[in-house]
Design a protein around this motif. Structure first.
Motif, short mmCIF file in Angstrom:
data_model
loop_
_atom_site.label_atom_id
_atom_site.label_comp_id
_atom_site.label_asym_id
_atom_site.label_seq_id
_atom_site.Cartn_x
_atom_site.Cartn_y
_atom_site.Cartn_z
N LEU A 37 44.05 81.58 19.52
CA LEU A 37 42.95 82.40 18.99
C LEU A 37 42.88 82.14 17.49
O LEU A 37 43.86 82.38 16.76
CB LEU A 37 43.20 83.88 19.25
CG LEU A 37 43.10 84.35 20.70
CD1 LEU A 37 43.37 85.86 20.80
CD2 LEU A 37 41.71 84.05 21.28
N ASP A 38 41.74 81.65 17.03
CA ASP A 38 41.60 81.25 15.63
C ASP A 38 40.68 82.22 14.90
O ASP A 38 39.47 82.27 15.16
CB ASP A 38 41.03 79.84 15.55
CG ASP A 38 41.02 79.29 14.13
OD1 ASP A 38 41.34 80.05 13.19
OD2 ASP A 38 40.70 78.10 13.96
N GLY A 39 41.26 82.99 13.99
CA GLY A 39 40.48 83.98 13.24
C GLY A 39 39.51 83.39 12.26
O GLY A 39 38.68 84.12 11.69
N ASN A 40 39.55 82.07 12.04
CA ASN A 40 38.61 81.44 11.13
C ASN A 40 37.29 81.06 11.81
O ASN A 40 36.34 80.67 11.12
CB ASN A 40 39.24 80.18 10.52
CG ASN A 40 40.47 80.49 9.70
OD1 ASN A 40 40.44 81.35 8.83
ND2 ASN A 40 41.57 79.82 9.99
N LEU A 41 37.23 81.16 13.13
CA LEU A 41 35.98 80.87 13.83
C LEU A 41 34.97 81.98 13.59
O LEU A 41 35.34 83.15 13.42
CB LEU A 41 36.25 80.72 15.33
CG LEU A 41 37.09 79.50 15.74
CD1 LEU A 41 37.43 79.58 17.23
CD2 LEU A 41 36.37 78.20 15.42
N PRO A 42 33.69 81.67 13.56
CA PRO A 42 32.68 82.69 13.31
C PRO A 42 32.65 83.74 14.41
O PRO A 42 32.81 83.42 15.60
CB PRO A 42 31.36 81.90 13.26
CG PRO A 42 31.65 80.62 13.96
CD PRO A 42 33.09 80.32 13.74
N GLY A 43 32.48 84.99 14.01
CA GLY A 43 32.34 86.09 14.95
C GLY A 43 33.62 86.52 15.62
O GLY A 43 33.60 87.32 16.57
#
Length: 507
Positions: A37-43
């Motif tokens: 899970l990448d918190g830098n992805l939009p939304g």
């Protein structure tokens, strides 16, 4: 099932492959289910998404059995602390594991946090596998090198350092586990820029560097043909046209540089890397030409100071003559150099600042395309003496809640460390100098300033630059502020800001 989390470290438009978590996932045994899970992805709402995944797996034969976060100092730490707290509150029985540079450099405050169960220090792939055996009750945690944890009596166990391995001993990045296209974005290098790391560590001993603190003075590189094969896959299958290498020292020597150049020639990509000025200064013209033809567009060098005396104090192992030579060679071979400088010498900060500012002017005269990166010295824990002979831990927080306060974030990012020897006048002088220089010679990275602002800035900065007058350029600062499309983005990965105006797009 293992859940790997990349807490937010940057704005979505600056997101890049989560290479550290991909490396951990690649190391897991065959048949182990894992997700990133990448918190830098939009939304992205990491807490909501993690909760949904954990709850969905709870009633299956393979529930989430560990949550691992990679945590760098600065903005990522700010994201990681509340997320870890919330996850531990909701799922007290699922182990929370921290890896990354922050816990490696500052294990004590992480181990003081009741919501973090385990800290992996240094290279994580093999330590993580052994930690899973500990979690399953099949291994004594004190037998795991590179592992730190809080014992039953509250004391900290910090295990011995693990002998780490090079990238050729590890699996390739599992690109099939991410949506590659969403990580390829415009930079000054190209329209679809990616990132890659082809080595681990650094063999030099700079006495301010966190890399040396974590890995010691050694470096292991991936074979040039294997690097090229992985890049060729991204070029062929996903249209990547440029790459930013995360290596702390990309060229071991000239022979290694030539192997890279030969391997990259067929790829047709542009690339950015970090290299030493002493290494580069010894390259022949033929090697420089090969690297340019192979796509080297920019090279970042830690110049650090305009004084040989201070470079020696830093244990840098380089000289000002080598820096000047690299400025000349990059101009001759049409490669843009980026030079970083560390301001805030603990012994003579004012004299060192003046020396370095004069030296930067010399570099700019030799190569007008030179790009300037400035940092303010922040003491980092070292294996040996620290630059300036200061204690890097004195006054640092013992708990994570304090570490994520704005003053300490500025300290971690070298933006504004509040240190007794760094007078605010000196800091202002550096910032004013940088504003005048980048107005007189607009940066190739600057895609935020409107064209009119660059033109007016150049005109206003002409006299100040010629007279070496950097005193409070109020009008220049006002023009800079008014001409910005967006705020200065200090959260871009590495030194790759968005490039030309046409590339300044949000993703």
């Amino acid at each position: 099932m293992i859940l790997l989390i990349n807490p937010r470290a940057t704005r979505p438009k600056n997101r890049r492959f989560p290479l550290s978590l991909m490396a951990i996932g690649a190391a897991l045994p065959e048949g182990t289910d894992w997700e990133i899970l990448d918190g830098n992805l939009p939304g992205m709402d990491l807490l909501a998404d993690a909760t949904a995944m954990i709850d969905a797996r709870a009633a299956t034969p393979d529930p989430v059995r560990a949550i691992a976060l990679t945590v760098m100092p600065g903005p990522q730490l700010v994201s990681a602390v509340p997320l870890s707290k919330a996850l531990k509150t909701r799922y007290p029985d699922i182990p929370i594991i921290w890896g990354g540079y922050f816990g490696s450099l500052y294990p004590a405050p992480v181990l003081n946090a009741p919501y973090v169960d385990w800290v992996i220090r240094g290279q994580g792939e093999h330590t993580f596998l052994e930690l899973l055996e500990v979690i399953e009750g099949r291994r004594d945690p004190t037998s795991v090198k590179g592992l730190a944890f809080r014992q039953a009596d509250g004391t900290h166990w910090i295990g011995p350092e693990r002998n780490w391995v090079g990238p050729d001993e590890l699996r390739d990045p599992p690109f099939h586990k991410i949506h590659i296209g969403t990580y390829l974005h415009p930079t000054i290098l190209g329209r679809r820029s990616g990132v890659y790391q082809a080595s681990i560590g650094c063999p030099f001993g700079c006495s301010f560097c966190g890399v040396i603190s974590v890995f010691g003075r050694k470096e292991k590189v991936q074979a040039a043909d294997r690097v090229a094969a992985n890049l060729a896959f991204l070029v062929r299958e996903h249209g990547m046209d440029s790459v930013h290498f995360y290596d702390n020292n990309f060229f071991l020597n000239e022979k290694h540089a030539r192997a890279i150049g030969e391997a990259f020639l067929p790829l047709g990509i542009s690339w950015w890397c970090e290299a030493r000025v002493d290494t580069l200064s010894r390259f022949s013209d033929d090697t420089w030409d090969l690297l340019r033809r192979a796509g080297l567009k920019m090279v970042f060098c830690g110049a650090e100071s305009g004084s040989d005396e201070v470079l020696a104090k830093m244990s840098k192992g380089t000289t000002t003559d080598q820096i000047l030579a690299v400025a000349a060679k990059t101009r001759e071979h049409r490669i843009i150099p980026e030079f970083s400088f560390v301001f805030g010498d603990p012994d003579e900060p004012e004299r060192e600042t003046d020396n370095t500012l004069r030296f930067i002017r010399r570099l700019k005269a030799i190569n007008p395309e030179m790009e300037l990166i400035t940092y303010f010295y922040t003491p980092t824990p070292q294996r040996a003496a620290t630059y300036g002979d200061v204690d890097p831990l004195t006054g640092t927080p013992t708990d994570l809640d304090e570490w994520i306060q704005p003053d300490w974030v500025s300290w971690m990012t070298h933006e504004d460390p509040h240190l007794p020897w760094m007078d605010r006048r000196i800091k202002a002088r550096v910032e004013n100098f940088e504003l005048v220089l980048k107005s007189r010679f607009p940066s190739v990275h600057d895609g935020r300033t409107r064209a009119w602002g660059k033109l007016v800035g150049r005109i206003l900065a002409l006299r100040s630059w010629a007279r070496e007058d950097y005193r409070n350029p109020v009008l220049l600062r006002s023009v800079h502020r008014l001409a910005q499309r967006t705020r200065d983005d200090r959260q871009a990965y590495g030194h790759l800001r968005q490039g030309a105006d046409a590339l300044d797009v949000a993703a």
